[in-house]
Design an enzyme around this catalytic site. Structure first.
Site, PDB file in Angstrom:
ATOM      1  CB  ALA A  67     -19.104  -5.561  44.317  1.00 51.24           C
ATOM      2  N   GLY A 111     -13.700  -4.634  44.054  1.00 52.46           N
ATOM      3  CA  GLY A 111     -14.073  -3.878  45.331  1.00 52.46           C
ATOM      4  C   GLY A 111     -13.303  -4.287  46.653  1.00 52.46           C
TER       5      GLY A 111
HETATM    6  N1  COA Z   1     -20.048 -11.837  44.000  1.00 50.38           N
HETATM    7  C1  COA Z   1     -20.613 -12.872  44.404  1.00 50.38           C
HETATM    8  N2  COA Z   1     -20.367 -14.274  44.470  1.00 50.38           N
HETATM    9  C2  COA Z   1     -19.094 -14.407  44.482  1.00 50.38           C
HETATM   10  C3  COA Z   1     -18.177 -13.504  44.246  1.00 50.38           C
HETATM   11  C4  COA Z   1     -18.512 -12.294  44.130  1.00 50.38           C
HETATM   12  N3  COA Z   1     -17.860 -11.342  43.734  1.00 50.38           N
HETATM   13  N4  COA Z   1     -16.839 -14.262  44.128  1.00 50.38           N
HETATM   14  C5  COA Z   1     -17.145 -15.368  44.267  1.00 50.38           C
HETATM   15  N5  COA Z   1     -18.472 -15.685  44.624  1.00 50.38           N
HETATM   16  C6  COA Z   1     -18.981 -17.062  44.874  1.00 50.38           C
HETATM   17  C7  COA Z   1     -19.362 -18.089  43.729  1.00 50.38           C
HETATM   18  O1  COA Z   1     -20.415 -17.525  42.996  1.00 50.38           O
HETATM   19  C8  COA Z   1     -19.364 -19.282  44.332  1.00 50.38           C
HETATM   20  O2  COA Z   1     -20.519 -19.391  44.910  1.00 50.38           O
HETATM   21  P1  COA Z   1     -21.623 -20.693  44.772  1.00 50.38           P
HETATM   22  O3  COA Z   1     -20.852 -21.840  45.734  1.00 50.38           O
HETATM   23  O4  COA Z   1     -22.863 -20.336  45.388  1.00 50.38           O
HETATM   24  O5  COA Z   1     -21.313 -20.942  43.392  1.00 50.38           O
HETATM   25  C9  COA Z   1     -18.595 -19.132  45.659  1.00 50.38           C
HETATM   26  O6  COA Z   1     -18.308 -17.807  45.969  1.00 50.38           O
HETATM   27  C10 COA Z   1     -17.345 -19.824  45.389  1.00 50.38           C
HETATM   28  O7  COA Z   1     -16.568 -19.176  44.329  1.00 50.38           O
HETATM   29  P2  COA Z   1     -15.898 -19.937  43.273  1.00 50.38           P
HETATM   30  O8  COA Z   1     -15.755 -19.364  41.804  1.00 50.38           O
HETATM   31  O9  COA Z   1     -16.529 -21.536  43.183  1.00 50.38           O
HETATM   32  O10 COA Z   1     -14.386 -19.874  43.795  1.00 50.38           O
HETATM   33  P3  COA Z   1     -12.823 -20.189  43.245  1.00 50.38           P
HETATM   34  O11 COA Z   1     -12.216 -20.339  44.340  1.00 50.38           O
HETATM   35  O12 COA Z   1     -12.838 -21.313  42.312  1.00 50.38           O
HETATM   36  O13 COA Z   1     -12.696 -18.759  42.447  1.00 50.38           O
HETATM   37  C11 COA Z   1     -12.642 -16.374  42.391  1.00 50.38           C
HETATM   38  C12 COA Z   1     -12.811 -17.582  43.455  1.00 50.38           C
HETATM   39  C13 COA Z   1     -12.712 -15.263  43.302  1.00 50.38           C
HETATM   40  C14 COA Z   1     -11.445 -16.244  41.410  1.00 50.38           C
HETATM   41  C15 COA Z   1     -13.994 -16.282  41.481  1.00 50.38           C
HETATM   42  O14 COA Z   1     -14.913 -16.656  42.283  1.00 50.38           O
HETATM   43  C16 COA Z   1     -14.362 -15.049  40.929  1.00 50.38           C
HETATM   44  O15 COA Z   1     -13.852 -14.797  40.006  1.00 50.38           O
HETATM   45  N6  COA Z   1     -15.176 -14.192  41.511  1.00 50.38           N
HETATM   46  C17 COA Z   1     -15.453 -12.822  41.070  1.00 50.38           C
HETATM   47  C18 COA Z   1     -14.578 -11.979  40.979  1.00 50.38           C
HETATM   48  C19 COA Z   1     -15.029 -10.630  40.552  1.00 50.38           C
HETATM   49  O16 COA Z   1     -15.142 -10.302  39.258  1.00 50.38           O
HETATM   50  N7  COA Z   1     -15.099  -9.582  41.347  1.00 50.38           N
HETATM   51  C20 COA Z   1     -15.318  -8.272  41.021  1.00 50.38           C
HETATM   52  C21 COA Z   1     -16.713  -7.943  41.303  1.00 50.38           C
HETATM   53  S1  COA Z   1     -17.219  -6.349  40.539  1.00 50.38           S
END
Ligand code: COA
Length: 260
Positions: A67, A111
């Site tokens: 999400a 999600g």
């Molecule tokens: N919601 C909103 N934004 C998200 C997101 C999410 N679930 N997952 C990634 N993004 C955004 C980041 O905030 C970042 O935005 P920005 O460039 O404006 O700062 C962009 O996507 C890239 O993410 P980043 O973390 O820099 O990429 P990465 O490749 O290093 O890591 C993940 C990828 C998926 C491991 C990491 O983004 C992450 O842990 N996301 C959250 C996952 C999560 O907790 N999901 C469950 C939600 S209930």
């Protein structure tokens, strides 16, 4: 100004390839994306030319990273309840009347993992990482994760993922039954499309009734599921597809199914 297009749809013969496309946000599901995905699925469900759907994410980093967490900030409990109690993407995929294959091309989290689990078959790139990291945000999965994950992988393996929030690789996901096949990342799309194309040749009536019967197996006691199977088996006998399939076998020719 028109809505940004976060969900793309391409036709490959009788297969629709649906791509969730917010790669700069790792394809996180915000409200607009969820709405577009449900609307596209409604169109594809009603289109007799489409027999199978492949669902994937844009880019090579993520299927769906969950999400959109930025939408959680400041959201009231009743607003969140309303978001989840309307028609969700998880329901739209689960109840979709045709097979849906998830092609997991990278991070499949929260999600995103729940969306993948609502699909009928999961293919993963060898680079994919899967998990339910909600616990790290102080919340729990709300798209079916606590229900579908234990059904797929068993209670202990589900608790491990849910309690720790740890991500697992595609091979481990295959080992525990969270995905059904792992393929090299460069071949994922082609493999998903070819599996979908082979299923798309089958009877749409039979595919829909199979899905209905298997969905029942996840919801009702065995006796009731067996009864539903018997009823659906009988229903299949009312179809033109059944007449065509039997005639084609007996006539030693390939069947041409219409879905009627
Ligand atoms: N919601 C909103 N934004 C998200 C997101 C999410 N679930 N997952 C990634 N993004 C955004 C980041 O905030 C970042 O935005 P920005 O460039 O404006 O700062 C962009 O996507 C890239 O993410 P980043 O973390 O820099 O990429 P990465 O490749 O290093 O890591 C993940 C990828 C998926 C491991 C990491 O983004 C992450 O842990 N996301 C959250 C996952 C999560 O907790 N999901 C469950 C939600 S209930």
């Amino acid at each position: 100004m028109s809505e940004p297009t976060n969900v793309l749809c391409e036709r490959h013969g009788r297969v629709a390839l649906v791509t969730i496309s917010r790669p700069e946000k790792r394809n996180a599901l915000n409200g607009a994306t969820r709405g577009q995905l449900v609307a596209i699925l409604d169109d594809l469900g009603a289109d007799p030319e489409v027999r199978v759907v492949v669902l994937t994410g844009a880019g090579d980093k993520a299927f769906v990273a969950g999400a959109d967490i930025s939408e959680f900030e400041g959201r009231s409990p009743i607003d969140q309840f309303r978001v989840m109690s309307g028609r969700t993407v998880f329901d739209a995929v689960d109840r979709f009347p045709k097979p849906v294959i998830a092609a997991l091309n990278g991070f499949t989290l929260g999600g995103g993992c729940e969306l993948a689990m609502a699909c009928d078959i999961r293919l993963a790139a060898d680079t994919a990482k899967l998990g339910q990291p909600e616990v790290n945000l102080g919340i729990i999965p709300g798209g079916g994760g606590t229900q579908r994950l234990p059904r797929l992988v068993g209670t202990g393996a589900a608790y491990k993922l849910l309690f720790t929030g740890e991500l697992i690789g595609a091979d481990e996901a295959l080992r525990i039954g969270l995905v059904d096949e792992v393929v090299p990342a460069a071949e994922l799309r082609a493999r998903a499309l070819s599996l979908a194309a082979s299923i798309a040749q089958k009877s749409p009536v039979a595919l829909q009734l199979i899905k209905e019967a298997v969905r029942a197996s996840l919801r009702v006691p065995l006796d009731e599921g067996l009864r539903q199977e018997t009823t659906l088996f009988g229903l299949a006998f009312s179809s033109e597809d059944k007449a065509e399939g039997v005639a084609a076998f007996l006539g030693k020719r390939a069947a041409e199914f219409t879905g009627r």
